[in-house]
Design a protein around this motif. Structure first.
Motif, PDB file in Angstrom:
ATOM      1  N   VAL A 130       1.063  -1.325   0.169  1.00 50.65           N
ATOM      2  CA  VAL A 130       0.222  -0.011  -0.167  1.00 50.65           C
ATOM      3  C   VAL A 130       1.045   0.747   0.332  1.00 50.65           C
ATOM      4  CG1 VAL A 130      -1.842   1.497   1.656  1.00 50.65           C
ATOM      5  CG2 VAL A 130      -2.094  -1.614   1.006  1.00 50.65           C
ATOM      6  N   GLY A 131       1.568   1.815   0.773  1.00 49.64           N
ATOM      7  CA  GLY A 131       2.891   2.397   1.077  1.00 49.64           C
ATOM      8  C   GLY A 131       3.473   2.597  -0.683  1.00 49.64           C
ATOM      9  N   ILE A 132       4.182   1.416  -1.472  1.00 47.44           N
ATOM     10  CA  ILE A 132       4.866   2.127  -2.669  1.00 47.44           C
ATOM     11  C   ILE A 132       3.164   2.164  -3.211  1.00 47.44           C
ATOM     12  CG2 ILE A 132       5.623   0.186  -4.376  1.00 47.44           C
ATOM     13  CD1 ILE A 132       7.095  -0.675  -2.384  1.00 47.44           C
ATOM     14  N   PHE A 133       2.769   1.904  -3.658  1.00 50.34           N
ATOM     15  CA  PHE A 133       1.013   1.968  -4.545  1.00 50.34           C
ATOM     16  C   PHE A 133       1.067   4.097  -3.720  1.00 50.34           C
ATOM     17  CE2 PHE A 133      -2.828   2.496  -5.698  1.00 50.34           C
ATOM     18  CZ  PHE A 133      -3.411   2.409  -6.878  1.00 50.34           C
ATOM     19  N   VAL A 134       0.878   4.084  -3.276  1.00 47.67           N
ATOM     20  CA  VAL A 134       0.410   5.280  -2.825  1.00 47.67           C
ATOM     21  C   VAL A 134       1.413   6.357  -2.860  1.00 47.67           C
ATOM     22  CG1 VAL A 134       0.169   6.767  -1.022  1.00 47.67           C
ATOM     23  CG2 VAL A 134      -1.319   4.673  -0.709  1.00 47.67           C
ATOM     24  N   GLY A 135       2.287   5.473  -2.890  1.00 50.17           N
ATOM     25  CA  GLY A 135       4.465   6.833  -2.953  1.00 50.17           C
ATOM     26  C   GLY A 135       4.213   7.197  -4.497  1.00 50.17           C
ATOM     27  N   SER A 136       3.955   5.870  -5.613  1.00 51.12           N
ATOM     28  CA  SER A 136       4.552   6.124  -6.636  1.00 51.12           C
ATOM     29  C   SER A 136       3.306   7.234  -7.330  1.00 51.12           C
ATOM     30  CB  SER A 136       4.964   4.684  -6.993  1.00 51.12           C
ATOM     31  OG  SER A 136       3.063   3.998  -6.893  1.00 51.12           O
ATOM     32  N   GLY A 137       1.812   6.854  -6.637  1.00 51.00           N
ATOM     33  CA  GLY A 137       1.177   7.253  -7.550  1.00 51.00           C
ATOM     34  C   GLY A 137       1.112   8.887  -7.517  1.00 51.00           C
ATOM     35  N   GLY A 138       1.676   9.272  -6.646  1.00 46.50           N
ATOM     36  CA  GLY A 138       2.406  10.554  -6.478  1.00 46.50           C
ATOM     37  C   GLY A 138       0.575  11.555  -4.812  1.00 46.50           C
ATOM     38  N   ALA A 139       0.521  10.741  -4.971  1.00 43.21           N
ATOM     39  CA  ALA A 139      -1.458  11.473  -3.950  1.00 43.21           C
ATOM     40  C   ALA A 139      -0.904  11.902  -2.618  1.00 43.21           C
ATOM     41  CB  ALA A 139      -2.267   9.524  -3.395  1.00 43.21           C
ATOM     42  N   LEU A 140       0.693  12.175  -2.650  1.00 41.63           N
ATOM     43  CA  LEU A 140       1.202  12.587  -0.544  1.00 41.63           C
ATOM     44  C   LEU A 140       2.727  13.395  -1.283  1.00 41.63           C
ATOM     45  CD1 LEU A 140       1.224   9.351   1.315  1.00 41.63           C
ATOM     46  CD2 LEU A 140       0.020  11.844   1.334  1.00 41.63           C
ATOM     47  N   ASP A 141       2.494  13.759  -2.958  1.00 39.56           N
ATOM     48  CA  ASP A 141       3.764  14.663  -3.063  1.00 39.56           C
ATOM     49  C   ASP A 141       3.059  16.194  -2.271  1.00 39.56           C
ATOM     50  OD1 ASP A 141       4.598  13.218  -4.661  1.00 39.56           O
ATOM     51  OD2 ASP A 141       3.453  13.432  -6.389  1.00 39.56           O
ATOM     52  N   LEU A 142       3.330  16.167  -1.434  1.00 41.27           N
ATOM     53  CA  LEU A 142       3.552  17.899  -0.697  1.00 41.27           C
ATOM     54  C   LEU A 142       4.910  18.284   0.170  1.00 41.27           C
ATOM     55  CD1 LEU A 142      -0.007  16.939   1.901  1.00 41.27           C
ATOM     56  CD2 LEU A 142       0.295  18.403  -0.865  1.00 41.27           C
ATOM     57  N   GLU A 143       5.174  19.586  -0.545  1.00 41.14           N
ATOM     58  CA  GLU A 143       5.988  19.897   0.098  1.00 41.14           C
ATOM     59  C   GLU A 143       5.766  19.900   2.266  1.00 41.14           C
ATOM     60  OE1 GLU A 143       8.857  21.320  -1.274  1.00 41.14           O
ATOM     61  OE2 GLU A 143       7.906  20.087  -2.799  1.00 41.14           O
ATOM     62  N   THR A 144       6.842  20.671   2.302  1.00 42.61           N
ATOM     63  CA  THR A 144       7.618  20.330   3.937  1.00 42.61           C
ATOM     64  C   THR A 144       6.512  21.435   4.566  1.00 42.61           C
ATOM     65  OG1 THR A 144       9.565  18.853   3.751  1.00 42.61           O
ATOM     66  CG2 THR A 144       8.784  19.521   5.996  1.00 42.61           C
ATOM     67  N   ASP A 145       7.065  22.320   4.076  1.00 40.20           N
ATOM     68  CA  ASP A 145       6.553  23.799   4.564  1.00 40.20           C
ATOM     69  C   ASP A 145       4.178  23.740   4.298  1.00 40.20           C
ATOM     70  OD1 ASP A 145       8.462  24.443   4.951  1.00 40.20           O
ATOM     71  OD2 ASP A 145       8.913  25.258   3.349  1.00 40.20           O
ATOM     72  N   GLU A 146       4.022  23.504   3.252  1.00 35.80           N
ATOM     73  CA  GLU A 146       2.557  22.703   3.024  1.00 35.80           C
ATOM     74  C   GLU A 146       2.156  21.964   4.205  1.00 35.80           C
ATOM     75  OE1 GLU A 146       2.815  21.945  -1.058  1.00 35.80           O
ATOM     76  OE2 GLU A 146       2.544  23.459  -1.472  1.00 35.80           O
ATOM     77  N   VAL A 147       2.803  21.071   4.481  1.00 37.83           N
ATOM     78  CA  VAL A 147       1.862  19.930   5.030  1.00 37.83           C
ATOM     79  C   VAL A 147       2.242  20.816   6.467  1.00 37.83           C
ATOM     80  CG1 VAL A 147       2.659  18.424   6.511  1.00 37.83           C
ATOM     81  CG2 VAL A 147       2.886  17.867   4.265  1.00 37.83           C
ATOM     82  N   ALA A 148       3.161  21.407   7.356  1.00 36.36           N
ATOM     83  CA  ALA A 148       3.240  22.334   7.864  1.00 36.36           C
ATOM     84  C   ALA A 148       2.464  23.227   8.322  1.00 36.36           C
ATOM     85  CB  ALA A 148       4.203  23.050   8.115  1.00 36.36           C
ATOM     86  N   SER A 149       1.949  24.104   7.408  1.00 36.82           N
ATOM     87  CA  SER A 149       0.910  25.353   7.271  1.00 36.82           C
ATOM     88  C   SER A 149      -0.070  25.035   6.772  1.00 36.82           C
ATOM     89  CB  SER A 149       0.999  25.952   6.627  1.00 36.82           C
ATOM     90  OG  SER A 149       0.888  25.411   5.397  1.00 36.82           O
ATOM     91  N   GLY A 150      -0.563  23.757   6.208  1.00 36.75           N
ATOM     92  CA  GLY A 150      -2.029  23.046   6.544  1.00 36.75           C
ATOM     93  C   GLY A 150      -2.868  23.724   4.856  1.00 36.75           C
ATOM     94  N   THR A 151      -1.982  24.494   4.053  1.00 34.47           N
ATOM     95  CA  THR A 151      -2.620  25.100   3.355  1.00 34.47           C
ATOM     96  C   THR A 151      -3.242  24.000   2.123  1.00 34.47           C
ATOM     97  OG1 THR A 151      -0.700  25.857   2.422  1.00 34.47           O
ATOM     98  CG2 THR A 151      -2.074  27.713   3.965  1.00 34.47           C
ATOM     99  N   SER A 152      -2.083  23.775   1.808  1.00 31.52           N
ATOM    100  CA  SER A 152      -2.368  22.433   1.131  1.00 31.52           C
ATOM    101  C   SER A 152      -3.200  21.680   0.619  1.00 31.52           C
ATOM    102  CB  SER A 152      -1.266  22.171   0.098  1.00 31.52           C
ATOM    103  OG  SER A 152      -0.622  20.904   1.375  1.00 31.52           O
ATOM    104  N   LEU A 153      -3.842  21.349   1.722  1.00 30.22           N
ATOM    105  CA  LEU A 153      -4.901  20.160   2.278  1.00 30.22           C
ATOM    106  C   LEU A 153      -6.424  20.523   1.993  1.00 30.22           C
ATOM    107  CD1 LEU A 153      -3.272  19.096   5.420  1.00 30.22           C
ATOM    108  CD2 LEU A 153      -3.294  17.880   3.389  1.00 30.22           C
ATOM    109  N   PHE A 154      -6.744  22.435   2.052  1.00 30.50           N
ATOM    110  CA  PHE A 154      -7.704  22.569   1.491  1.00 30.50           C
ATOM    111  C   PHE A 154      -7.889  23.324   0.509  1.00 30.50           C
ATOM    112  CE2 PHE A 154      -7.165  22.497   6.179  1.00 30.50           C
ATOM    113  CZ  PHE A 154      -8.345  22.089   6.788  1.00 30.50           C
ATOM    114  N   GLU A 155      -6.549  23.169  -0.667  1.00 32.92           N
ATOM    115  CA  GLU A 155      -7.024  23.363  -1.825  1.00 32.92           C
ATOM    116  C   GLU A 155      -7.628  22.093  -2.719  1.00 32.92           C
ATOM    117  OE1 GLU A 155      -3.535  26.642  -2.976  1.00 32.92           O
ATOM    118  OE2 GLU A 155      -3.208  27.029  -1.129  1.00 32.92           O
ATOM    119  N   ASP A 156      -7.951  22.791  -3.869  1.00 33.52           N
ATOM    120  CA  ASP A 156      -7.694  22.300  -4.905  1.00 33.52           C
ATOM    121  C   ASP A 156      -6.601  22.161  -5.971  1.00 33.52           C
ATOM    122  OD1 ASP A 156      -8.398  23.966  -6.412  1.00 33.52           O
ATOM    123  OD2 ASP A 156     -10.937  23.238  -6.927  1.00 33.52           O
TER     124      ASP A 156
END
Length: 167
Positions: A130-156
């Protein structure tokens, strides 16, 4: 040639073919039966020929299979001796015989009963896939700053904010 002479020559030929020229290898009964005839010139020549053949055979290399056959015979005799000793010991100590380990009952339809270590290994392998599948699909391609601020989670994807009632 008399019948008696033919008989002991045939007997001598048989003994020489089977046991060779060494008289100590001849069976005791045949050795005594042939003793009176061994001074005959024909018998002396036959024994000399057999002795020459014995010397040639002695020079031949040993058969490699003979070593294995001798080893097999020694092992089997040791097993028979040990088995007989164990049987005598069991009878002396009034044991019911050799102990046979119990086998686990076989569940129909299942070759191997499930074990906890097997189940844990399957779960770890599933998580890895599951980790390989999710990681290779690009579903979690977030920058560290975006994860810390939480802004990219609420943007389409277009960069607009997603309405909060959808969240």
């Amino acid at each position: 040639m008399s019948t008696d002479r033919q008989n002991w020559l045939a007997e001598l030929t048989t003994v020489l073919d089977a046991y060779g020229a060494d008289r100590s290898r001849w069976p005791m009964q045949r050795r005594h039966a042939l003793a009176p005839y061994l001074d005959d010139p024909v018998a002396v020549r036959m024994i000399a020929d057999a002795a020459a053949l014995d010397r040639v055979v002695a020079l031949a290399p040993p058969d490699p299979e003979a070593h294995l056959l001798a080893l097999k015979a020694r092992i089997l005799s040791r097993v028979r001796t040990d088995t007989a000793t164990e049987t005598e010991t069991d009878a002396a100590t009034s044991m019911p015989g050799p102990v046979v380990p119990m086998r686990r009952p076989v569940v129909p339809g299942k070759a191997f009963p499930p074990r906890r270590s097997t189940q844990a290994a399957v779960l770890v392998a599933a998580c890895l896939l599951v980790g390989i599948f999710v990681g290779s699909g690009g579903a979690l391609d977030l920058e560290t700053d975006e994860v810390a601020s939480g802004t990219s989670l609420f943007e389409d994807v277009a960069g607009t904010e997603i309405e909060e009632d959808l969240i």
